[in-house]
Scaffold this motif. Structure first.
Motif, PDB file in Angstrom:
ATOM      1  N   PRO A   1      -0.577   7.777   1.822  1.00  0.00           N
ATOM      2  CA  PRO A   1      -0.145   9.275   2.286  1.00  0.00           C
ATOM      3  C   PRO A   1      -1.065   9.884   3.134  1.00  0.00           C
ATOM      4  O   PRO A   1      -2.293   9.622   3.091  1.00  0.00           O
ATOM      5  N   SER A   2      -0.643  11.008   3.895  1.00  0.00           N
ATOM      6  CA  SER A   2      -1.526  11.636   4.722  1.00  0.00           C
ATOM      7  C   SER A   2      -1.843  12.989   3.885  1.00  0.00           C
ATOM      8  O   SER A   2      -0.877  13.681   3.373  1.00  0.00           O
TER       9      SER A   2
ATOM     10  N   ARG B   1       8.110   1.964   2.826  1.00  0.00           N
ATOM     11  CA  ARG B   1       7.940   3.334   3.086  1.00  0.00           C
ATOM     12  C   ARG B   1       9.300   4.020   3.578  1.00  0.00           C
ATOM     13  O   ARG B   1      10.366   3.254   3.569  1.00  0.00           O
TER      14      ARG B   1
ATOM     15  N   TYR C   1      -2.013   7.748  14.520  1.00  0.00           N
ATOM     16  CA  TYR C   1      -1.196   6.974  13.387  1.00  0.00           C
ATOM     17  C   TYR C   1      -0.333   5.679  13.647  1.00  0.00           C
ATOM     18  O   TYR C   1      -0.961   4.758  13.018  1.00  0.00           O
TER      19      TYR C   1
ATOM     20  N   HIS D   1      10.199   6.296   9.127  1.00  0.00           N
ATOM     21  CA  HIS D   1       9.381   5.491   9.811  1.00  0.00           C
ATOM     22  C   HIS D   1       9.914   4.259  10.654  1.00  0.00           C
ATOM     23  O   HIS D   1       9.161   3.506  11.483  1.00  0.00           O
TER      24      HIS D   1
ATOM     25  N   GLU E   1      -4.707   8.465   4.535  1.00  0.00           N
ATOM     26  CA  GLU E   1      -4.508   8.262   5.906  1.00  0.00           C
ATOM     27  C   GLU E   1      -4.915   9.966   6.315  1.00  0.00           C
ATOM     28  O   GLU E   1      -4.131  10.486   6.754  1.00  0.00           O
TER      29      GLU E   1
ATOM     30  N   ARG F   1       0.956  -1.045  -0.078  1.00  0.00           N
ATOM     31  CA  ARG F   1       0.073  -0.010   0.015  1.00  0.00           C
ATOM     32  C   ARG F   1       0.726   1.284  -0.055  1.00  0.00           C
ATOM     33  O   ARG F   1       2.045   1.208   0.357  1.00  0.00           O
TER      34      ARG F   1
HETATM   35  N1  GLU Z   1       0.432   8.406   6.586  1.00  0.00           N
HETATM   36  C1  GLU Z   1       1.940   7.944   6.702  1.00  0.00           C
HETATM   37  C2  GLU Z   1       2.810   8.900   6.099  1.00  0.00           C
HETATM   38  O1  GLU Z   1       2.331   9.804   5.193  1.00  0.00           O
HETATM   39  C3  GLU Z   1       2.108   6.413   6.281  1.00  0.00           C
HETATM   40  C4  GLU Z   1       3.410   5.887   6.741  1.00  0.00           C
HETATM   41  C5  GLU Z   1       3.359   4.460   6.534  1.00  0.00           C
HETATM   42  O2  GLU Z   1       3.578   3.993   5.426  1.00  0.00           O
HETATM   43  O3  GLU Z   1       3.091   3.855   7.568  1.00  0.00           O
HETATM   44  O4  GLU Z   1       3.841   9.090   6.544  1.00  0.00           O
END
Ligand code: GLU
Length: 427
Positions: free
Chosen positions: A8-9, A158, A140, A162, A41, A5
């Protein structure tokens, strides 16, 4: 079966780092015959905007990163609540001042990262953390786990920013009795000065590159090379990338964002592109110059424009460059990138060429060549005596494609008018 997947936020446009993450997930899914999920997200309601969602979708569509499933995290609040409640019930979480906290168990978590290797996190360093805020919204690190687990994501690919979230997420998988996916954290992208890529380095919005005349396939090629490689090959078509992509070929060191390289790649892809597609792509850029109207565009004729684009693209780095060069195909005043100084003798030769060209019934490449040679022979002159002046006055450029080819495609009316203007202006 692989399922990945991009999550994106929607708190801004799709930037270079996000696009690279999206691409690597998409390539892995397509290479493996798996499923690619786009999950917005948007749990942070205050910072999420519909405009940002639209832009992310538009940028991914432009890049050709199509998805098989689409979700919005806020549609899944019931599932989040149920999972959080189960953690409260089992004692893995507790309530404090209205917020729900995850209780970090003693011990350590080893992240077996496919790219970074084994990274051990001692739980002494990790404090209990909030999973549900007192206002009822989720955090999150918690929802990402519930969603990835429910959607049966097999690989989380990702950015390495993270990596430090990963032990918390793995603890949550365990507490929920779910199996963690495999993790692959991509090395970060640095600017040419070797600091983390940011707005300071110039453009980072993907759609801004479209506006600046880059082709989506060049962007995809460029993003793929931000961390992934295949021998010393630089130019890849989309199909080649899908065929060759593998997580094993992702390097462990940071990738450098080099805009000169992007411009070079764009030039290569402009040479590979179907010329009639280039014409469609260059159309808005030509109109944007303000010199050519839609009527003039239609009158120019598809075939002429296609041949023109094919001849002129070789020296172009972007569609903006091509639009600029293709202005020569329209009855407009063009800017010249070199000086022309004619002596009387040259003016005389060009005058007879111009007269002859104005009378010929056919303006095919071969006829133009024959006619010029005949006039030059009659004048006892050589093409090199006048080629520069003719090229610059008619095309605006000192260098370019074969002279007869470009004269032929520009056409009789415009060529003769520009030669007359040259003569009028120098005599
Ligand atoms: N929403 C998170 C971001 O944009 C997703 C991070 C992930 O892939 O877990 O950084």
């Amino acid at each position: 079966m692989v399922k990945v997947r991009f999550a994106p936020s929607p708190t801004g446009y799709l930037h270079v780092g996000g696009a690279r993450t999206a691409l690597f997930n998409w390539l892995y899914a397509r290479n493996q015959g798996g499923t690619f999920v786009l999950r917005i997200e948007d749990t942070d309601q205050e910072r999420s905007t519909q405009e940002s969602i639209d832009q992310i979708v538009e940028a991914m569509t432009w890049l050709g990163l199509d998805w098989d499933e689409y979700y919005r995290q806020t549609d899944r609040t019931d599932a989040h609540l149920e999972a959080a409640q189960s953690l409260l019930d089992s004692g893995s979480a507790y309530e404090q001042d209205g917020a729900w906290w995850f209780r970090v168990p003693p011990g350590e978590t080893v992240v077996h990262d496919l790219l970074a290797g084994d990274v051990t996190f001692n739980h002494d360093q990790i404090k209990d953390f909030v999973i549900r805020r007192s206002d009822g919204t989720f955090v999150y690190n918690f929802v990402v786990v519930v969603d990835d687990a429910d959607m049966e994501i097999t690989h989380v690919i990702r950015g390495d920013d993270h990596l430090t979230n990963t032990p918390k997420q793995i603890m949550l998988y365990r507490a929920l009795g779910r199996k963690p996916p495999k993790f692959a954290h991509l090395p970060m992208i640095l600017g040419p000065d070797r600091t983390r890529l940011s707005k300071r380095h110039g453009v980072t919005s993907v759609l801004e590159y479209r506006r600046r005349g880059f082709l989506p396939e060049a962007m995809v090629n460029f993003f793929a090379r931000l961390g992934w490689s295949h021998g010393d090959q630089e130019v890849f078509t989309r199909d080649e990338l899908v065929k060759l992509f593998s997580l094993k070929r992702i390097g462990s060191s940071a990738a450098i964002f080099d805009e000169e390289k992007l411009r070079w790649l764009n030039q290569q892809h402009m040479k590979l592109a179907d010329p009639s597609r280039l014409v469609d792509l260059v159309h808005p850029f030509i109109i944007e110059t303000g010199k050519v109207t839609e009527e003039m565009w239609s009158a120019a004729g598809d075939e002429r424009l296609t041949i023109g684009a094919e001849l002129l693209r070789h020296r172009c780095h972007t569609l903006v460059d091509l639009a600029d060069m293709m202005l020569a195909l329209f009855p407009v005043e063009i800017e010249m990138d070199a000086e022309i100084s004619l002596d009387d003798r040259q003016a005389e030769i060009i005058a007879s060429i111009s007269d002859a060209l104005s009378q010929t019934p056919s303006f095919s490449r071969d006829d133009v060549e024959r006619l010029l040679h005949d006039v030059l022979a009659a004048q006892g002159a050589k093409l090199k005596d006048v080629a520069h002046a003719i090229r610059v006055s008619v095309t605006g450029r000192a260098v370019g494609p074969g002279l007869f080819d470009i004269l032929s495609v520009i056409g009789k009316r415009i060529v003769v008018a520009r030669l007359r203007k040259l003569l009028g202006g120098t005599r």
